[in-house]
Design a protein around this motif. Structure first.
Motif: not given
Length: 116
Positions: A61-65
């Motif tokens: 989640d911390s790197v999504k996008g």
């Protein structure tokens, strides 16, 4: 046993970009899953992104996008494009492979430092 060699780490300012490469010693299309993990000082190693043999990707989640995992089957190489880097992305980044028979290999790691 798969040999993995990472490259592309370095020092970058916040908001900058880096692309990591992981070169495998065999055809990556024969490897079930390949992925990137990272470990910051004092922390456990954590998953960043994975890509399956079928091309399905998964991200923390911390790197999504911001991060994108991809592969070049001809070059037997997996990449991690990292954009909009933050100081909290600072870590040693490791490449991992898991074969269809469950064999696991790790690369030696490459340091990524995000700092002004």
């Amino acid at each position: 046993q798969v040999q993995l060699v990472e490259s592309g780490g370095g020092l970058v300012q916040p908001g900058g970009s880096l692309r990591l490469s992981c070169a495998a010693s065999r055809n990556i299309f024969s490897i079930n899953v390949m992925g990137w993990y990272r470990q910051a000082p004092g922390n456990q190693r954590e998953l960043v992104a994975t890509i399956t043999k079928g091309g399905i990707t998964n991200y923390a989640d911390s790197v999504k996008g911001r991060f994108t995992i991809s592969r070049d089957i001809v070059k037997n190489t997996v990449y991690l494009q990292m954009n909009s880097l933050k100081p909290e992305d600072t870590a040693v980044y490791y490449c991992k492979s898991q074969t269809t028979t469950g064999g696991i290999s790790w690369g030696q790691g490459t340091q990524v430092t995000v700092s002004s």
